[in-house]
Design a protein around this motif. Structure first.
Motif, mmCIF file in Angstrom:
data_model
loop_
_atom_site.group_PDB
_atom_site.id
_atom_site.type_symbol
_atom_site.label_atom_id
_atom_site.label_comp_id
_atom_site.label_asym_id
_atom_site.label_seq_id
_atom_site.Cartn_x
_atom_site.Cartn_y
_atom_site.Cartn_z
ATOM 1 N N SER A 19 0.853 -1.179 0.000
ATOM 2 C CA SER A 19 0.000 0.000 0.000
ATOM 3 C C SER A 19 0.891 1.232 0.000
ATOM 4 O O SER A 19 1.825 1.332 0.771
ATOM 5 C CB SER A 19 -0.931 0.004 1.205
ATOM 6 O OG SER A 19 -0.190 -0.047 2.393
ATOM 7 N N PRO A 21 1.193 5.136 0.564
ATOM 8 C CA PRO A 21 0.493 6.304 1.113
ATOM 9 C C PRO A 21 0.287 7.345 0.016
ATOM 10 O O PRO A 21 1.205 7.642 -0.734
ATOM 11 C CB PRO A 21 1.449 6.822 2.184
ATOM 12 C CG PRO A 21 2.327 5.664 2.513
ATOM 13 C CD PRO A 21 2.445 4.865 1.244
ATOM 14 N N CYS A 26 -5.843 3.487 -3.747
ATOM 15 C CA CYS A 26 -5.892 2.769 -2.471
ATOM 16 C C CYS A 26 -6.571 3.610 -1.385
ATOM 17 O O CYS A 26 -7.234 3.071 -0.511
ATOM 18 C CB CYS A 26 -4.481 2.421 -1.996
ATOM 19 S SG CYS A 26 -3.698 1.114 -2.957
ATOM 20 N N GLY A 28 -5.771 4.929 1.400
ATOM 21 C CA GLY A 28 -5.587 4.513 2.780
ATOM 22 C C GLY A 28 -5.950 3.068 3.075
ATOM 23 O O GLY A 28 -5.747 2.603 4.175
ATOM 24 N N ARG A 29 -6.498 2.365 2.078
ATOM 25 C CA ARG A 29 -6.846 0.959 2.309
ATOM 26 C C ARG A 29 -5.604 0.085 2.240
ATOM 27 O O ARG A 29 -4.595 0.468 1.662
ATOM 28 C CB ARG A 29 -7.840 0.481 1.248
ATOM 29 C CG ARG A 29 -9.203 1.097 1.394
ATOM 30 C CD ARG A 29 -10.152 0.590 0.338
ATOM 31 N NE ARG A 29 -9.793 1.080 -0.986
ATOM 32 C CZ ARG A 29 -10.424 0.726 -2.102
ATOM 33 N NH1 ARG A 29 -11.414 -0.130 -2.047
ATOM 34 N NH2 ARG A 29 -10.063 1.216 -3.263
ATOM 35 N N SER A 30 -5.717 -1.099 2.804
ATOM 36 C CA SER A 30 -4.663 -2.077 2.629
ATOM 37 C C SER A 30 -4.808 -2.668 1.230
ATOM 38 O O SER A 30 -5.861 -2.568 0.624
ATOM 39 C CB SER A 30 -4.779 -3.187 3.671
ATOM 40 O OG SER A 30 -4.654 -2.654 4.959
#
Ligand SMILES: [Zn+2]
Length: 81
Positions: A19, A21, A26, A28-30
């Motif tokens: 992931s 940043p 994404c 903030g998701r895994s």
């Protein structure tokens, strides 16, 4: 003669993070790692794009400087599996 204890011995070996940043896909998701391709291969990004497309609309490609590779990821909500 004594052998000094290595401080590096306490460093855990962690899997490469998938992931990123700030990745807009994404948010903030895994993300689950689906496949990776060596960036040195001229077809790597093409192959990675194809793999991402085959895995649904949320799958996409990250570039990982560590290992110099394109990583196909599938973001998901919730805790890491
Ligand atoms: Zn992403």
């Amino acid at each position: 003669m004594t052998t000094p204890t290595s401080v590096a011995a306490t460093t855990a070996v962690l899997p490469a993070p998938v992931s990123t940043p700030g990745c807009r896909d994404c948010v903030g998701r895994s993300a689950e790692r689906i496949a990776s391709y060596r960036a040195g291969d001229p077809h790597a990004l093409y192959e990675a794009d194809r793999a991402a497309a085959a895995n649904g609309p949320s799958a996409h490609v990250h570039y990982a400087a560590r290992g110099d590779q394109y990583v196909v990821v599938q973001p998901y909500d919730g805790e890491a599996r």
